[in-house]
Design a protein around this motif. Structure first.
Motif, mmCIF file in Angstrom:
data_model
loop_
_atom_site.group_PDB
_atom_site.id
_atom_site.type_symbol
_atom_site.label_atom_id
_atom_site.label_comp_id
_atom_site.label_asym_id
_atom_site.label_seq_id
_atom_site.Cartn_x
_atom_site.Cartn_y
_atom_site.Cartn_z
ATOM 1 N N GLU A 52 0.835 -1.209 0.000
ATOM 2 C CA GLU A 52 0.000 0.000 0.000
ATOM 3 C C GLU A 52 0.868 1.256 0.000
ATOM 4 O O GLU A 52 0.593 2.207 -0.728
ATOM 5 C CB GLU A 52 -0.926 0.002 1.212
ATOM 6 C CG GLU A 52 -2.047 -1.009 1.133
ATOM 7 C CD GLU A 52 -2.863 -1.065 2.416
ATOM 8 O OE1 GLU A 52 -2.589 -0.279 3.355
ATOM 9 O OE2 GLU A 52 -3.779 -1.894 2.482
ATOM 10 N N TRP A 53 1.894 1.270 0.818
ATOM 11 C CA TRP A 53 2.796 2.419 0.889
ATOM 12 C C TRP A 53 3.484 2.650 -0.451
ATOM 13 O O TRP A 53 3.571 3.778 -0.941
ATOM 14 C CB TRP A 53 3.830 2.196 1.994
ATOM 15 C CG TRP A 53 4.892 3.246 2.028
ATOM 16 C CD1 TRP A 53 4.802 4.496 2.575
ATOM 17 C CD2 TRP A 53 6.202 3.146 1.454
ATOM 18 N NE1 TRP A 53 5.979 5.173 2.392
ATOM 19 C CE2 TRP A 53 6.865 4.367 1.700
ATOM 20 C CE3 TRP A 53 6.877 2.157 0.770
ATOM 21 C CZ2 TRP A 53 8.153 4.608 1.282
ATOM 22 C CZ3 TRP A 53 8.169 2.395 0.340
ATOM 23 C CH2 TRP A 53 8.790 3.616 0.601
ATOM 24 N N HIS A 56 1.062 4.075 -2.893
ATOM 25 C CA HIS A 56 0.799 5.476 -2.551
ATOM 26 C C HIS A 56 1.949 6.368 -3.025
ATOM 27 O O HIS A 56 1.726 7.437 -3.599
ATOM 28 C CB HIS A 56 0.589 5.613 -1.039
ATOM 29 C CG HIS A 56 0.312 7.001 -0.585
ATOM 30 N ND1 HIS A 56 -0.875 7.645 -0.856
ATOM 31 C CD2 HIS A 56 1.065 7.888 0.107
ATOM 32 C CE1 HIS A 56 -0.831 8.857 -0.349
ATOM 33 N NE2 HIS A 56 0.335 9.029 0.248
ATOM 34 N N GLU A 57 3.171 5.931 -2.801
ATOM 35 C CA GLU A 57 4.341 6.704 -3.227
ATOM 36 C C GLU A 57 4.407 6.806 -4.744
ATOM 37 O O GLU A 57 4.740 7.859 -5.292
ATOM 38 C CB GLU A 57 5.628 6.076 -2.684
ATOM 39 C CG GLU A 57 5.779 6.207 -1.185
ATOM 40 C CD GLU A 57 5.882 7.653 -0.733
ATOM 41 O OE1 GLU A 57 6.666 8.407 -1.333
ATOM 42 O OE2 GLU A 57 5.177 8.031 0.220
ATOM 43 N N THR A 59 1.881 6.747 -6.769
ATOM 44 C CA THR A 59 0.818 7.677 -7.158
ATOM 45 C C THR A 59 1.272 9.116 -6.957
ATOM 46 O O THR A 59 1.040 9.980 -7.818
ATOM 47 C CB THR A 59 -0.461 7.397 -6.338
ATOM 48 O OG1 THR A 59 -0.867 6.045 -6.545
ATOM 49 C CG2 THR A 59 -1.590 8.334 -6.740
ATOM 50 N N LYS A 60 1.937 9.379 -5.830
ATOM 51 C CA LYS A 60 2.445 10.724 -5.582
ATOM 52 C C LYS A 60 3.447 11.153 -6.659
ATOM 53 O O LYS A 60 3.396 12.277 -7.159
ATOM 54 C CB LYS A 60 3.115 10.808 -4.207
ATOM 55 C CG LYS A 60 2.147 11.018 -3.073
ATOM 56 C CD LYS A 60 2.777 11.644 -1.840
ATOM 57 C CE LYS A 60 3.709 10.791 -1.098
ATOM 58 N NZ LYS A 60 4.110 11.310 0.222
#
Length: 66
Positions: A52-53, A56-57, A59-60
């Motif tokens: 998940e992390w 998320h990274e 996506t950022k």
């Protein structure tokens, strides 16, 4: 073992499995398997959190390129 003489294997197995040592061995094995299963669940949780992390990274980073 030699003192037991010509005891059939099935009878020797039955006596062995009736012993306190065997009972203790089985209880210990079950406890160890429970612990291993719990640790496996915890490991999977850590893997999921990392995934998940990582997502998320990523996506950022993709948003920053826009």
């Amino acid at each position: 073992m030699a003192a037991l003489g010509e005891m059939p294997v099935s009878k020797a197995e039955m006596q062995g499995k009736a012993s306190d040592e065997w009972h203790e061995y089985i209880e210990n094995m079950v406890d160890q398997r429970k612990q291993a299963a719990m640790l496996k669940v915890q490991l999977e949780y850590i893997r999921m959190r990392f995934s998940e992390w990582q997502s998320h990274e990523a996506t950022k980073r993709a948003e920053m390129k826009l």
